[in-house]
Scaffold this motif. Structure first.
Motif, PDB file in Angstrom:
ATOM      1  N   ALA A  58     -20.950  16.039   4.782  1.00 52.50           N
ATOM      2  CA  ALA A  58     -19.703  15.884   3.893  1.00 52.50           C
ATOM      3  C   ALA A  58     -18.502  15.494   4.457  1.00 52.50           C
ATOM      4  O   ALA A  58     -17.530  14.794   4.164  1.00 52.50           O
ATOM      5  CB  ALA A  58     -19.626  17.245   3.033  1.00 52.50           C
ATOM      6  N   LYS A  59     -18.308  15.901   5.809  1.00 47.63           N
ATOM      7  CA  LYS A  59     -17.150  15.683   6.654  1.00 47.63           C
ATOM      8  C   LYS A  59     -16.913  14.153   6.854  1.00 47.63           C
ATOM      9  O   LYS A  59     -16.043  13.597   6.712  1.00 47.63           O
ATOM     10  CB  LYS A  59     -17.158  16.629   7.768  1.00 47.63           C
TER      11      LYS A  59
ATOM     12  N   LYS B  64     -18.654  11.765   5.421  1.00 45.33           N
ATOM     13  CA  LYS B  64     -18.445  11.260   4.126  1.00 45.33           C
ATOM     14  C   LYS B  64     -16.704  11.049   3.812  1.00 45.33           C
ATOM     15  O   LYS B  64     -16.449  10.080   3.236  1.00 45.33           O
ATOM     16  CB  LYS B  64     -19.160  11.733   2.852  1.00 45.33           C
ATOM     17  N   ARG B  65     -16.500  12.181   3.867  1.00 52.73           N
ATOM     18  CA  ARG B  65     -14.847  12.489   3.468  1.00 52.73           C
ATOM     19  C   ARG B  65     -13.977  11.704   4.358  1.00 52.73           C
ATOM     20  O   ARG B  65     -12.950  10.954   4.014  1.00 52.73           O
ATOM     21  CB  ARG B  65     -14.675  13.858   3.651  1.00 52.73           C
ATOM     22  N   ASP B  66     -14.287  11.232   5.386  1.00 50.63           N
ATOM     23  CA  ASP B  66     -13.634  10.757   6.458  1.00 50.63           C
ATOM     24  C   ASP B  66     -13.801   9.355   6.713  1.00 50.63           C
ATOM     25  O   ASP B  66     -13.207   8.456   7.247  1.00 50.63           O
ATOM     26  CB  ASP B  66     -13.898  11.208   8.099  1.00 50.63           C
TER      27      ASP B  66
END
Length: 231
Positions: A200-201, A203-205
């Motif tokens: 998720a990190k 992807k978020r970045d």
């Protein structure tokens, strides 16, 4: 499922597999004489830990994982296997690990003693087996380094690069993940929850995107290489 077929058709001349590299037609024919075709379905064990170490395999299609179970039931995934990979060589009487398929799977199966006896009379085959053993050791050292030195998102990027380098047909735009999140966690020394948070990190970045559960797209390859320490 096994099928015996001593014909030369069992040896795939169309691929430059490490085990067969540089062998003469005569040497390939001798290998074909001791080869069997091993066919497995998805989620089937090629062999299990503690069974007699009598067979070795060269993967032709599909993918699998190598796992080792502790006495307390904890699992460590030691490697993922792809076409061309060779597995099963052992200096002990029994396998110290198991191999489980992740997809439908075919391999050339050899009796270990017969293969090593043939290698004694075929110097190139003996060199190939030695080189494969050295590569296995190098991979094990890489994995130890990753588990000991890198943060969770960096470990995931290391795996992404490894899959891009080794999985046939893999591209940054379309990276299939035949393994489960649990398989990834057991390979990288993480929990499933940490794998999910790290994905998720990333992807978020904007480093990756995840079109579906078993497909990953690399949006920033330079950053993946940087995080994996493989620039």
């Amino acid at each position: 499922m096994n099928s015996d077929n001593p014909s030369r058709g069992n040896i795939d001349f169309g691929r430059d597999y490490d085990l067969y590299r540089g062998l003469s037609e005569s040497e390939l024919g001798s290998l074909a004489d001791i080869a069997r075709l091993k066919i497995c379905s998805e989620q089937q064990y090629l062999f299990t830990q503690h069974t007699p170490a009598e067979r070795v395999f060269n993967l032709i299609t599909g993918c699998a994982l190598v796992e080792r179970m502790s006495s307390t039931g904890h699992r460590q995934v030691l490697a993922f296997l792809f076409p061309g990979d060779f597995v099963g060589l052992s200096n002990t009487e029994f396998f110290e690990y198991g191999v489980k398929t992740l997809t439908e799977f075919t391999a050339h199966e050899f009796n270990q003693q017969k293969l090593l006896a043939l290698a004694d009379s075929a110097p190139q085959l003996k060199r190939n087996i030695k080189d494969i053993s050295a590569n296995v050791l190098a991979h094990a050292l890489d994995q130890v380094y990753v588990l000991g030195q890198k943060k969770a998102d960096e470990r995931l990027c290391f795996l992404i690069v490894e899959l891009l380098q080794r999985m046939p047909g893999a591209t940054p735009e379309n990276l299939l993940l035949p393994m489960t999140r649990q398989d990834i966690a057991d390979y990288l020394g993480l929990t499933v929850e940490t794998v999910s948070r790290s994905l998720a990190k990333l992807k978020r970045d904007g480093v990756i995107s995840i079109p579906s559960r078993h497909v990953l797209r690399v949006e920033n390859l330079a950053e993946v290489l940087h995080l994996a320490d493989m620039e």
